[in-house]
Structures are given as C-alpha cells and as structure tokens.
Motif scaffolding. Structure first.
Motif, PDB file in Angstrom:
ATOM      1  N   ARG A 216       4.201  10.097  -3.823  1.00 43.20           N
ATOM      2  CA  ARG A 216       6.219  10.191  -4.258  1.00 43.20           C
ATOM      3  C   ARG A 216       6.416  10.586  -6.009  1.00 43.20           C
ATOM      4  O   ARG A 216       6.440   9.853  -6.954  1.00 43.20           O
ATOM      5  N   PRO A 217       6.565  11.971  -5.972  1.00 42.57           N
ATOM      6  CA  PRO A 217       6.613  12.582  -7.108  1.00 42.57           C
ATOM      7  C   PRO A 217       8.272  12.010  -8.113  1.00 42.57           C
ATOM      8  O   PRO A 217       8.276  11.593  -9.470  1.00 42.57           O
TER       9      PRO A 217
ATOM     10  N   SER B  55      -0.770  11.907  -5.285  1.00 47.07           N
ATOM     11  CA  SER B  55      -1.826  12.277  -5.058  1.00 47.07           C
ATOM     12  C   SER B  55      -1.657  13.238  -4.008  1.00 47.07           C
ATOM     13  O   SER B  55      -0.510  12.460  -3.416  1.00 47.07           O
ATOM     14  N   GLU B  56      -2.208  14.311  -3.584  1.00 48.74           N
ATOM     15  CA  GLU B  56      -2.076  15.494  -2.415  1.00 48.74           C
ATOM     16  C   GLU B  56      -2.466  15.027  -1.676  1.00 48.74           C
ATOM     17  O   GLU B  56      -2.247  15.856  -0.793  1.00 48.74           O
ATOM     18  N   SER B  57      -3.352  13.948  -1.420  1.00 50.28           N
ATOM     19  CA  SER B  57      -4.282  14.277  -0.397  1.00 50.28           C
ATOM     20  C   SER B  57      -4.609  12.616   0.096  1.00 50.28           C
ATOM     21  O   SER B  57      -4.591  11.940  -0.710  1.00 50.28           O
ATOM     22  N   GLU B  58      -4.969  12.148   1.746  1.00 49.15           N
ATOM     23  CA  GLU B  58      -5.126  11.184   1.468  1.00 49.15           C
ATOM     24  C   GLU B  58      -7.074  10.444   1.524  1.00 49.15           C
ATOM     25  O   GLU B  58      -7.141   9.639   0.812  1.00 49.15           O
TER      26      GLU B  58
ATOM     27  N   GLY C 265       7.711   2.504  -5.442  1.00 49.30           N
ATOM     28  CA  GLY C 265       8.066   2.861  -4.600  1.00 49.30           C
ATOM     29  C   GLY C 265       9.711   3.584  -4.277  1.00 49.30           C
ATOM     30  O   GLY C 265      10.384   2.166  -4.688  1.00 49.30           O
ATOM     31  N   PRO C 266      10.760   4.659  -4.147  1.00 45.19           N
ATOM     32  CA  PRO C 266      11.339   5.486  -3.622  1.00 45.19           C
ATOM     33  C   PRO C 266      12.662   4.273  -3.016  1.00 45.19           C
ATOM     34  O   PRO C 266      13.844   4.247  -3.099  1.00 45.19           O
TER      35      PRO C 266
END
Length: 191
Positions: A41-42, A53-56, A108-109
């Motif tokens: 979450r940016p 993090s871009e991937s699992e 987290g948002p």
C-alpha cells in the motif's frame, strides 16, 4: 497491559494488548496479510522509510527478514482482535535509562480512522513509563497531518525538525521531533 517474561526492560516482550488490538511478534504465516494490508500500500509507505513490496514473493522474503528482526527488537505486528487481520506494526525503543521513542507506527489504510493509532501510542507511553521512562520522543514527517495530530492529542511538544533526504527517491522532507514528559499516571494500567 502486557503479557511478558521480561519485567524491567522492553526487550523480550511477547505480546501487548489494547482494547481492540494485539501487538505480537511476526510469524512467517503473516506475510500475506502484511502484504495485502500494509506492504503493498503506497499510501502507508508514503510517510515511512520502506519501499512498497511489488510481489507476493518479495513479501515472503520481507517476512523472513521481519521475523528475524523481531527476535532482537521491541517491534510488533498489530493484529486487529475482531477480524484477526494483521493491520500494521509498531515498536518501542529505549534511548537511555529514562528516555524512549516510538520505533515506528504504521497502520494499513483500510484500518485507519478507528482510533488504533491512539490505542497504540497510549500503550507505548504506559509501557515506557512502567520501565522507568521520564521522557518519550515521537518523530513524524511534516507532511503527515494524521501523525502530527496524534502527537498533539497526547500533549507532545514540538522540539524542532531537520531536513532529511528520502533514500527511496532522493526527495527532501522535513522530519519533526516531538517530546513528552512521562508521568506516573501513564504507568501501568490494565485495559
């Protein structure tokens, strides 16, 4: 307030509780919830020092590092009690015999606006006071109005700030530092 095998120092705490949250050490199986709720979450990363993090796969590797880091530090994942979801992280750092600071608070948002930041900061203040803390420091980026409002709501006083460079993108930002004297009233109390 806390279940622990360590009474006189922050190191070694296992779990901490607020009315709605459980702060506990990371486990490998937490990677997916941290990825979905926080690390991908940016809007959460924007005011922190870490990259999204871009991937699992990247999240699984990150959780391996997180589990190892948690073993030697007083940092915790935040679990929402009612849903069982891991929704963030927080921690406490001893600066000196009577000085403490938060070691980051991130939620987290999808879980903001529920008073969780207040519960976490109140818990950290009580914990620091119980450990003999007389002062507590809190830092935030100037462009983070929610974090600044949280500090002010607890009576923190602005101490100043300094220009920093974000290692992720090379942009300058202003880091504000706040201080609060701890009182016995902020000491241990059961939730």
């Amino acid at each position: 307030m806390a279940r622990s095998s360590a009474d006189s120092r922050p190191e070694g705490r296992v779990e901490l509780e607020t009315p709605d949250l459980l702060l506990r050490k990371a486990r490998m199986e937490d990677w997916r919830q941290m990825y979905q709720n926080v690390w991908s979450r940016p809007e959460t990363a924007r005011h922190m020092m870490w990259r999204v993090s871009e991937s699992e796969q990247e999240a699984r590797q990150r959780m391996e590092r997180t589990v190892a880091f948690h073993q030697g530090h007083d940092v915790y994942l935040i679990e929402e009690k009612k849903s069982g979801q891991v929704v963030g992280f927080a921690g406490l750092e001893r600066l000196g015999p009577h000085s403490f600071q938060e070691a980051g608070i991130a939620i987290g948002p999808d879980f903001t606006g529920r008073g969780y930041g207040k519960q976490i900061l109140a818990l950290l203040l009580r914990w620091a006071a119980a450990l003999g803390g007389r002062e507590f420091f809190y830092s935030t980026r100037a462009e983070n109005p929610a974090s600044k409002a949280l500090a002010r709501s607890f009576g923190f006083e602005y101490q100043g700030g300094e220009a920093k460079i974000d290692a992720r993108d090379g942009r300058e930002y202003w880091l504000e530092r706040y201080r609060k004297s701890l009182t016995p009233e902020e000491g241990p109390s059961e939730q």
